[in-house]
Design an enzyme around this catalytic site. Structure first.
Site, PDB file in Angstrom:
ATOM      1  N   CYS A   1     -10.189 -34.361  16.848  1.00 42.02           N
ATOM      2  CA  CYS A   1     -10.806 -33.101  17.253  1.00 42.02           C
ATOM      3  C   CYS A   1     -10.239 -31.916  16.462  1.00 42.02           C
ATOM      4  CB  CYS A   1     -10.550 -32.875  18.746  1.00 42.02           C
ATOM      5  SG  CYS A   1      -8.793 -32.659  19.123  1.00 42.02           S
TER       6      CYS A   1
ATOM      7  N   ALA B   1      -6.535 -31.364  16.669  1.00 45.03           N
ATOM      8  CA  ALA B   1      -5.804 -32.273  15.781  1.00 45.03           C
ATOM      9  C   ALA B   1      -5.799 -31.721  14.358  1.00 45.03           C
ATOM     10  CB  ALA B   1      -6.415 -33.669  15.812  1.00 45.03           C
TER      11      ALA B   1
ATOM     12  N   ARG C   1       2.860 -37.566  12.823  1.00 44.41           N
ATOM     13  CA  ARG C   1       2.177 -37.427  11.538  1.00 44.41           C
ATOM     14  C   ARG C   1       3.114 -37.540  10.340  1.00 44.41           C
ATOM     15  NH1 ARG C   1      -0.626 -33.556   8.381  1.00 44.41           N
ATOM     16  NH2 ARG C   1      -2.358 -34.625   7.396  1.00 44.41           N
TER      17      ARG C   1
ATOM     18  N   HIS D   1      -9.342 -27.533  10.772  1.00 41.82           N
ATOM     19  CA  HIS D   1      -8.740 -27.079   9.511  1.00 41.82           C
ATOM     20  C   HIS D   1      -9.246 -25.677   9.178  1.00 41.82           C
ATOM     21  CE1 HIS D   1      -9.080 -31.628   8.413  1.00 41.82           C
ATOM     22  NE2 HIS D   1      -7.960 -31.409   9.065  1.00 41.82           N
TER      23      HIS D   1
END
Lengths: 486, 520
Positions: free
Chosen positions: A64, A67, A98, A197
């Protein structure tokens, strides 16, 4: 094109048709646009549709917007506290998984591998979470005095209950005298990580960009390393090359990065972008606002590393070009050593990939340097411009899948019988059961770096470990073999 | 160069990865140089703050916070709901709401179990936030049925769906009406808001939802109960990530001549063989058996805090005897479990289990000198923490800090009961609702010899130089621990082995040459 498709393309199209036939009509119609046999020319009829909603229930591999913002862009900024604003889960599941490496002491001057959250309770939903957010910011400054800033990463409820995190951020910024940056990356926004992003880039643009820069003297060789999240140390391996070319890296976005680096990046003479998907936005902004040129590059595998180094050197004077050539000559020795060791063991092996927004195309060259072939690839959250960059890198007829479902990946793997699958942890164990060697290509399977010269050695070694493990010979019990014969 | 070439036929080139390569001088210089652009605090200042965060003054500040949560040892409800669903045959967990949540649940479990974790999302986006997600749920049902052919779908919710007030009951009805699924296709559901409780709450309500659905299904027919001279008991392990525990419960009850029915048995669904074929649904409690659970003699409920609603439901609706027990860890925990089973099923404890008990006690006598008096901090889910505390007390260890972020209001009283039963419990302080950043302060100000808890304690372990025995969930960084039981006498032996050998490893590591003993 009206000519008969090449045999491989026809085969791929038949495979796609077979997979689509299993879907209900509506979903089949949607999915058909995302599954194509490649045309290196990028013809209209072979165009892969992307950045569209996933169908419900299909087991998408996507995440999503949160994230994309917290996990990818903001989380790695090490001297800022990242608040997962909302219920406890999102921050918990993305806590330290990550592998965006950073130097510094956790909880003192590095806040990356931590889970800091407003941990919403029912009363926060009912009465609003703004007061809690404000108090959380106060308490952060008390407990983490070296934090240089705070980013507020919105989880789903924030946008639904009408909280005004912008107002809280503004007030807290002033009161606490550090940047408090609101980010509207609620998970329901957009169709994947990708919008996260973009939202994260916009928040950097609005709150950080151009605000710093007096902490160091400038030089003509100042560059910024953008879109490298330092997974397993990737950015460090990449930075090594840039420094050996004679360049000075003044900012890392955002792996092992700091708010000061982001705030000073407008002083960069050239922005170098690795992950185009997640950070092209900020490069465009800097180009528009400060006239900073930017260029894409690829530090996976010898061929791409060498051509990227030369491409970057072109922006600079002869001294840099000379240093670059000297570095390439040194690296070539190492590259030869690596390929000599590993290529014979990997030659001709066939690879399927399903990764995020860059690696499905950027790693193709590295596999080819090892004599391997990518026989299927696709992105989790790419856009049209990513596919445009991909078509010419693949053979006619190679299957391309956008936002592939668990079902499709499994079926394609059954058809194509790859020697290696590269995807994420959700996919990994499915292929282990099937006896297909696998590498996680988001986290480097807890290995890395894969970028740069040092990274290529690790990449080659890891592919060898996966494919040539004796474990794959153990799957069949001797008596079940005997049973078949009888 | 940065590698040591070493050619063998198996390893053609020694390659240094992130563990070693960045020690190289080239990188060390790079890191030093980068600090200029970071505008980093001077190293002395970092050290000063670091030291301060380890002291009493900081501890008090840390415990004074009211709103901020740092490194909590809890996750959210739908994660638990997914685990509950995976405990049943042919079941696809479907989480209604944003799709990112499901990606997280699947990754989280995959990292722990090292297994595939099927779960689907209804992939709600902005339009669904405005208009509701009914179409998403209906299409999800249709797609799941076509692609993944489950026998049962277990629906839970993300916080997005809960905030906008989605009505699962109505939506599932609509899915039947619109023929996305047949009229009689089994669907269970539970509302699992992540801003209430934690993953254990979600486990509980989803399990209850599944049991309710099964109890009302056509299979829930007393005439279908197989004739047997054995008493059937339901075993409800709860949010138990040790698949070895599920198998151990079965083995123990079978040894006692009881017919066990595990409700929520993910021992096969999260531990399938690698044999060249991928099976989407490799196990779970058979649905037809689950439907008959209400006809069992009694239900053994083995996580009191976790399974509150399920236990209440069984007692009230099934009018079945529920036997509420602490999770059977260690000697006394297992004794209590076997005693309760023997009583409710009217069977004897067989000699074989008595011998197993003796073997565990024997092992404890072998190891007692090394564990005795060792100070420990324990963190995790409330039921596990209580059971672990009881076990370390019977080993003569001293629990000092006990933290459970997702403890409920009964936790403290239950804990006190366990602690007050042993003089080794006198020093313990109990910290419900505190997180692992609190625990960090506790460990630095009042040091311990050993940490017991999930892998999330590894940061404290390294920083405070205290070894960690990994027990609980999640454990991402060690392999296969969850495959072995920690319950029962056998499980006690596994736990003891982990505890004593961790202490011995530490002792060897720190021993002066003269004390580096060959025999321990």
């Amino acid at each position: 094109m009206t000519t008969t498709p090449a045999p491989e393309r026809a085969e791929t199209e038949a495979m796609i048709a077979e997979v689509l036939s299993q879907y209900p009509k509506k979903a089949a119609k949607f999915r058909a646009k995302h599954l194509k046999a490649n045309d290196p020319e990028g013809s209209k009829e072979c165009e892969v549709k992307s950045n569209i909603k996933s169908r419900p229930g299909v087991m998408t591999i996507r995440g999503c917007a949160y994230a994309g913002s917290k996990g990818v862009v903001w989380g790695p900024v090490k001297d800022m506290v990242t608040i997962s604003h909302g219920p406890v889960g999102c921050g918990q599941y993305s806590w330290a998984t990550r592998r965006n490496y950073a130097h510094g002491h956790l909880g003192v001057d590095n806040f990356t591998a931590m889970q800091i959250t407003t941990d919403f309770q029912e009363k926060d939903i009912v009465f609003g979470g703004d007061p809690k957010l404000e108090q959380v910011c106060d308490e952060i400054v008390e407990l983490f005095p070296l934090a240089k800033g705070i980013s507020v990463q919105s989880e789903c409820p924030i946008g639904l209950i009408g909280d005004d995190i912008e107002a809280v951020a503004k007030k807290s910024s002033k009161k606490l005298d550090i940047p408090v940056i609101p980010v509207r990356c609620e998970g329901f926004r957009g169709v994947s990580q990708s919008l996260g992003h973009h939202i994260a880039n916009d928040a950097v643009r609005d709150h950080v960009l151009g605000t710093g820069g007096d902490s160091f003297e400038q030089t003509d060789y100042d560059v910024a390393l953008i879109g490298d999240y330092n997974i397993g140390g990737d950015a460090w391996a990449s930075r090594r090359i840039l420094e050996e070319m004679g360049l000075r890296v003044i900012a890392q976005w955002s792996g092992d990065g700091t708010i000061n680096e982001m705030a000073s990046t407008h002083l960069s003479k050239l922005n170098l972008i690795h992950c185009y998907r997640s950070m092209n936005y900020i490069c465009t902004t800097m180009e528009e606002r400060f006239g900073t040129p930017w260029t894409e590059f690829n530090f996976f595998g010898p061929t791409k590393i060498i051509s990227s180094m030369r491409k970057i050197a072109e922006f600079f004077d002869d001294e840099i070009k000379a240093k670059t050539e000297a570095a390439i000559a040194r690296y070539q020795v190492r590259f030869d050593e690596i390929t000599k060791a590993f290529r014979p063991r990997l030659e001709g092996k066939r690879v399927m990939l399903a990764v995020g927004g860059l690696r499905p195309r950027h790693t193709i060259g590295a596999y080819e340097d090892l004599g391997m072939e990518v026989v299927g690839t696709g992105y989790e959250f790419a856009h049209k411009d990513d596919y445009t960059r991909t078509y010419s890198m693949l053979k006619e007829g190679t299957v391309l899948y956008d936002d592939p479902t668990a079902f499709e990946l499994e079926e394609f793997a059954k058809f194509l019988k790859p020697d290696l699958m590269g995807a994420g942890v959700k996919e990994k164990y499915v292929f282990h059961k099937m006896g297909i060697p696998f590498r996680q290509m988001h986290s480097w399977d807890y290995s890395g770096p894969y970028h740069g010269v040092d990274g290529f050695a690790v990449f080659a070694r890891d592919m060898d470990i996966a494919i040539n493990s004796p474990a794959w010979d153990l799957l069949e019990a001797p008596w079940s073999k005997a049973g078949e014969v009888a | 160069m940065t590698t040591t070439p070493e050619h063998t036929s198996a390893v053609p080139l020694r390659v240094l990865d992130h563990n070693d390569i960045f020690r190289d001088e080239v990188y060390q210089k790079q890191f030093e140089g980068k600090r200029e652009f970071e505008n980093a605090a001077p190293k002395e200042e970092v050290q000063r703050v670091l030291d301060w965060t380890r002291g009493w003054e900081y501890r008090e500040k840390n415990f004074a916070r009211e709103a901020l949560t740092v490194n909590p040892a809890k996750a959210c409800q739908p994660l638990g709901a997914v685990l509950a669903a995976l405990g049943f045959e042919g079941t696809m967990p479907l989480v209604h709401g944003s799709q990112g949540c499901v990606a997280y649940f699947r990754s989280h479990f995959a990292r722990h179990f090292k297994e595939p974790v099927p779960a689907a999302s209804t992939s709600m986006t902005e339009d669904a936030a405005v208009f509701g997600g009914i179409n998403n749920l209906v299409e999800a049902m249709e797609n799941i049925t076509a692609l993944y052919k489950p026998k049962h779908i277990a629906v839970s919710t993300t916080c997005m769906a809960e905030v906008i007030g989605e009505d699962l009951f109505a939506y599932i009805g609509a899915a039947r009406e619109q023929e996305a699924i047949t009229q009689d296709f089994p669907v269970s559901y539970a509302h699992t808001p992540s801003f209430v409780g934690s993953h254990i709450t979600g486990y509980d309500v989803m399990l209850k939802g599944i049991l309710e659905m099964l109890a009302k299904s056509p299979d829930a027919d007393a005439s279908k109960v197989a004739k047997s001279d054995k008493v059937r008991l339901n075993v409800i392990p709860g949010f138990d990530t040790y698949i070895g525990n599920h198998r151990e419960y079965k083995r123990i009850l079978e040894l006692m001549g009881v017919d066990p029915l595990i409700l929520g048995d993910h021992s096969s669904s999260l531990d399938s063989p690698a044999d060249g074929e991928y099976d989407l649904y490799p196990g779970g409690t058979p649905l037809a058996e689950g439907a008959l659970a209400k006809f069992s003699r009694a239900s053994l409920v083995l996580q009191e805090s976790t399974l509150r609603r399920t236990a209440e439901y069984i007692e009230k609706d099934w009018k079945q005897e529920t036997v509420l027990l602490e999770t059977p860890l260690g000697v006394k925990g297992t004794d209590a479990f076997l005693t309760a089973v023997a009583k409710v099923a009217e069977v004897e404890v067989p000699a074989e289990l008595t011998a197993e008990r003796g073997r565990l006690v024997d092992a404890i006598t072998d190891s007692h000198a090394y564990v005795h008096g060792k100070r420990v901090a324990i963190a995790g889910d409330p039921d596990l923490v209580i059971a672990l505390t009881r076990f370390v007390l019977e080993l003569g260890m001293i629990p000092v800090h006990i933290v459970s972020t997702n403890a409920d209001t009964t936790f403290k009283a239950r804990m006190e009961k366990v602690l007050s039963a042993s003089k080794f419990g006198e020093e313990a302080t109990v910290w419900p609702e505190k997180d692992l950043w609190h625990l960090r302060s506790l460990v630095f100000t009042e040091p311990v010899d050993l940490l017991i808890g999930s892998m999330q304690l590894k940061y404290i372990s390294r920083e405070a130089n205290v070894p960690l025995v990994r027990v609980g969930f999640p454990i991402f960084d060690r392999h296969h621990l969850h495959r072995f039981p920690i319950i029962g006498y056998t499980g006690g032996l596994h736990l003891l082995t982990q505890l004593v050998n961790t202490i011995l490893d530490e002792m060897d590591r720190n021993a002066p040459d003269h004390s580096f003993d060959a025999v321990r």
